[in-house]
Scaffold this motif. Sequence first.
Motif, short mmCIF file in Angstrom:
data_model
loop_
_atom_site.label_atom_id
_atom_site.label_comp_id
_atom_site.label_asym_id
_atom_site.label_seq_id
_atom_site.Cartn_x
_atom_site.Cartn_y
_atom_site.Cartn_z
N HIS A 113 -7.14 -8.27 -44.44
CA HIS A 113 -6.81 -8.57 -45.83
C HIS A 113 -6.92 -7.33 -46.70
O HIS A 113 -6.34 -7.27 -47.77
N PHE A 114 -7.65 -6.30 -46.22
CA PHE A 114 -7.81 -5.10 -47.03
C PHE A 114 -6.81 -4.05 -46.57
O PHE A 114 -6.81 -3.63 -45.41
N GLU A 228 7.55 -13.31 -23.75
CA GLU A 228 6.30 -12.67 -23.38
C GLU A 228 6.56 -11.58 -22.35
O GLU A 228 7.37 -11.77 -21.43
N ASN A 442 -5.03 -1.10 -40.60
CA ASN A 442 -4.63 0.13 -41.29
C ASN A 442 -4.45 1.28 -40.30
O ASN A 442 -3.46 2.02 -40.35
C1 LIG Z 1 -11.97 -11.23 -39.13
C2 LIG Z 1 -11.10 -10.02 -39.13
C3 LIG Z 1 -10.88 -9.34 -40.31
C4 LIG Z 1 -10.11 -8.19 -40.32
N1 LIG Z 1 -9.91 -7.53 -41.49
C5 LIG Z 1 -9.18 -6.40 -41.49
C6 LIG Z 1 -8.89 -5.73 -42.72
O1 LIG Z 1 -9.29 -6.18 -43.80
N2 LIG Z 1 -8.12 -4.61 -42.67
C7 LIG Z 1 -7.64 -4.12 -41.49
O2 LIG Z 1 -6.97 -3.08 -41.51
N3 LIG Z 1 -7.86 -4.76 -40.33
C8 LIG Z 1 -8.61 -5.88 -40.30
N4 LIG Z 1 -8.79 -6.56 -39.14
C9 LIG Z 1 -8.15 -6.07 -37.91
C10 LIG Z 1 -6.69 -6.51 -37.82
O3 LIG Z 1 -6.58 -7.90 -37.88
C11 LIG Z 1 -6.09 -5.99 -36.53
O4 LIG Z 1 -6.41 -4.63 -36.40
C12 LIG Z 1 -4.58 -6.16 -36.51
O5 LIG Z 1 -4.22 -7.51 -36.37
C13 LIG Z 1 -3.97 -5.38 -35.34
O6 LIG Z 1 -2.60 -5.52 -35.38
P1 LIG Z 1 -1.72 -5.35 -34.05
O7 LIG Z 1 -0.31 -5.54 -34.48
O8 LIG Z 1 -2.13 -4.11 -33.35
O9 LIG Z 1 -2.20 -6.54 -33.12
P2 LIG Z 1 -2.11 -8.11 -33.35
O10 LIG Z 1 -2.17 -8.43 -34.78
O11 LIG Z 1 -3.11 -8.70 -32.45
O12 LIG Z 1 -0.66 -8.46 -32.84
C14 LIG Z 1 -0.34 -8.42 -31.47
C15 LIG Z 1 0.86 -9.32 -31.24
O13 LIG Z 1 1.28 -9.19 -29.90
C16 LIG Z 1 1.63 -10.47 -29.39
N5 LIG Z 1 1.47 -10.41 -27.93
C17 LIG Z 1 0.33 -10.30 -27.24
N6 LIG Z 1 0.59 -10.22 -25.93
C18 LIG Z 1 1.95 -10.27 -25.78
C19 LIG Z 1 2.82 -10.23 -24.68
N7 LIG Z 1 2.37 -10.09 -23.44
N8 LIG Z 1 4.15 -10.32 -24.88
C20 LIG Z 1 4.63 -10.45 -26.15
N9 LIG Z 1 3.84 -10.50 -27.24
C21 LIG Z 1 2.51 -10.39 -27.06
C22 LIG Z 1 0.66 -11.41 -30.08
O14 LIG Z 1 1.16 -12.72 -30.11
C23 LIG Z 1 0.54 -10.79 -31.46
O15 LIG Z 1 1.49 -11.31 -32.35
C24 LIG Z 1 -9.57 -7.72 -39.11
C25 LIG Z 1 -9.78 -8.41 -37.91
C26 LIG Z 1 -10.53 -9.54 -37.93
C27 LIG Z 1 -10.76 -10.26 -36.63
#
Ligand SMILES: Cc1cc2nc3c(=O)[nH]c(=O)nc-3n(C[C@H](O)[C@H](O)[C@H](O)COP(=O)(O)OP(=O)(O)OC[C@H]3O[C@@H](n4cnc5c(N)ncnc54)[C@H](O)[C@@H]3O)c2cc1C
Length: 822
Positions: A113-114, A228, A442
């Motif tokens: 959220h931040f 997937e 971020n």
């Molecule tokens: C409680 C909490 C609070 C947070 N607060 C903050 C914050 O305030 N600020 C901040 O910067 N970060 C925060 N974070 C961290 C943030 O949520 C993550 O760093 C962020 O979601 C990472 O993004 P991503 O795209 O790397 O991975 P994800 O958001 O996990 O996205 C990965 C995607 O890949 C898909 N996927 C997985 N495996 C496969 C596959 N084999 N084939 C196809 N698709 C697949 C999933 O469905 C998902 O949609 C927080 C995390 C938590 C748990």
Amino acid sequence: MSRAISRALRALAAAASPPPRVLATQDVVAVASRLRRRRRCHRTVAGSASRSRGLSTARDDDDDETSAAPVPVLIVGGGPVGLTLSYLLSRAGVDSTLIERRADGATTHPQAHFVNNRTMEIFRHVSGLERVVTRSQPPLKHWRKFLYKTQMVGGVELGRVDHFAGGGGGGREGEGEGEGEEEEEENRDAASPTSVAHFGQHRLEPELLDRAIAAHPRGIRGFAHGTECVGATCDDDGVTATVRDATSPRMAGAKKNDDEKNAQRERTLRASYLVAADGASSRTRERLGVGLRGTPEMQHLVNVHFRSRKLARALREDDGGDGAAMLYFVFNPSVVAVVVAHDVRGDGEFVAQVPYFPPTQSAEEDFGMEACVGLARAAAGGAAAGENENENDSFDDVDVRSVRAWTMSAEVADEFVAGRGRAFLCGDAAHRFPPAGGFGMNTGIQDAHNLAWKLAVAVASAGDGGSGAPSARNLLRSYHAERRPVAVGNTRLSVSNFRQVLKIPTALGLPPDAAAALTEATAALPSFAAKAALNAGLALGRAQCGDLLLTDNAIGNARRATVKRMCEEGGGKTLRLQFPTEDLGFVYGPGSEHAATGDWARRDRGQSDDGLGTAATLVPPGTLVVGGRLPHAWLSLHLGPNDDRKSAKHISSLDLLELSVLDGAIGGDDAHAAWATQELRSTPGVVFTLIKTLRDDEEPRSHSMRLTLANDTIQRLRDAAPAGVSIRLAIVAPTASIARGVERYYYEGGKRPSDDRFVIAVDEKGAWTRAAGGADAFVRPDGHVAWIGARADERSDDDGDEGVDAGSVEVVAALRRELGMY
Ligand SMILES: Cc1cc2nc3c(=O)[nH]c(=O)nc-3n(C[C@H](O)[C@H](O)[C@H](O)COP(=O)(O)OP(=O)(O)OC[C@H]3O[C@@H](n4cnc5c(N)ncnc54)[C@H](O)[C@@H]3O)c2cc1C
């Protein structure tokens, strides 16, 4: 000039420009609503997209996708990081296919959220996303604080920290509470053109998805949701990924691990490069054989996402109207939790984070719907806390939307580049750390920003084996060299933040390790007995936050006083919200060493013994250093001879690298304004920018000499640049009249650079000169500085007389170095 003429000229300029590939904000909104309609039948559309591109699903039985033309980049994962990467690749002119397991597009469960400053700066150039996020901010008074309390509404306040006291961080009010240019004036001296934001990931992802689809050369066909990735192998020429339909129910009669039937549902897709953006539990990382270093399983938590209109209203009204906060750290005999208030307007939206202790506890058994409703109400301060139950204060409208278990770890991948240089880890797939401080998403978005332009250059130069070609391998390897140290630094920072968070419960008599120790001690018991013992132990611990803490007694008084003092003292005693140095001050590459030995204190967490490796060097935000982000300074875009300054467009020095922050036409009625309009509508591609800074105490002859030399340098850069890379010239003039002189030189003198990457800005308030010392700079597409020229006070009027810009050789060398051409 009359408005009518101005409008007509704008229309003419627009008609003369090529059709925009990337849309202005209003267009994006229109496209977005069309897409929302289309997304209802998204699965079908994604399926047909798959067929057209060679991406297969279970339904595409007849095609042999292995023989289909490879897509340049395959992105696995459509979270915030994968979506940002897709967008940035499209803007850099690269086709990609994003596959996402979820069929419905974006997450509905809020995590992040931040949004920090650097990410917002990136969003500034993502089809108006920064503006959308800023405009939809709740009033700052709703999120400027962290509150430490016995319950969210009422109860006893143990401490509070206002993260914007003293105006720090440039947080802005939302929704009509003072937006626009006045604010820009107020933020004029801030480190960034934009402010941090409080914007849930579940709201961000749809915005990113809409923009990514709108920018994609194949539109929605570049995305396959409900698909997937189940396998990936790399060779010297590319990647073969195995994918399958993630939405179809298991076939009748299929048993688990029924290899033959599963194989029937699988197809392959060939790509030149693969990016694993599939999150913290990345299977793609495992398949690529990349290990993680650090501390796994620091804590297990359950997130309870809920809404409650009554709670939202009560918080707005609590404490004389000052009861709203971003985070509530709640300690009472029923629950110990951290609650993120995503929104205290309307129906309210909250996420309570509660630790749990496997294997004695499990998310499924111990956090059923009823338990979670009770927990949310207990944190809110309603009936579940056991007192004063009546309709108004019981928060009986708590509506639990989703419950999700997750594991907190502090780990960084050994390698960010794998699979013979063909695969990359990005976002949580590359690093996972405690959310304290809000760095996960971020950091991931900034990974994507670093990687996108490098992939674009590698794709554009594929097959070009000439001596002037960039080495894709060197260039792409720099992604690991540059981003891993940043991830290491942010991991250490997040761990240290998490430890700060734990100091408060410790001060309240809730030692963080006690529950884990109890779980371990009772592990040998039958599960029902272990659970009973653990629950009794946890209840005993929480009882510390009852009468003992709140009544007048020596222990309670001392504990309350300690927490209050910790909150008041600040200075690292409790969790902070903003980290400007870590957010904006990380340095890449060769400058890192220089910065480390320069005047700046090196905050090297690399000496730590956690085994993670070396952290990035940090400099104070706004420092002009090779490898650092270009400092921000407010400038005015020069709009031509009839520019009466009323129409001046405020831009940041960072916008010199891409003008798309300005919506619509520029205004003005001359060739330069027409050009600028076209420039802001064009697809940026991969652009390096040479910023030339003029001094107002220089002779006009020196100015024209410097411009002549700049032209020479630009020509050398263009000669050296490989396919797919363009060079922009940005002239920063100290006054509007000098800017007019520059314009005359270029337009009337017929010396305008032949391609359209050209901009003139005015440093009326001297902000750029203060930030950059009047030096010239050569800047990468991601805003990091590749070369710095002499400061203005080190130059003499005669510098240009030799006829060769001494810096041009260095600038060309910097371009070659940044592109891996060594
Ligand atoms: C409680 C909490 C609070 C947070 N607060 C903050 C914050 O305030 N600020 C901040 O910067 N970060 C925060 N974070 C961290 C943030 O949520 C993550 O760093 C962020 O979601 C990472 O993004 P991503 O795209 O790397 O991975 P994800 O958001 O996990 O996205 C990965 C995607 O890949 C898909 N996927 C997985 N495996 C496969 C596959 N084999 N084939 C196809 N698709 C697949 C999933 O469905 C998902 O949609 C927080 C995390 C938590 C748990």
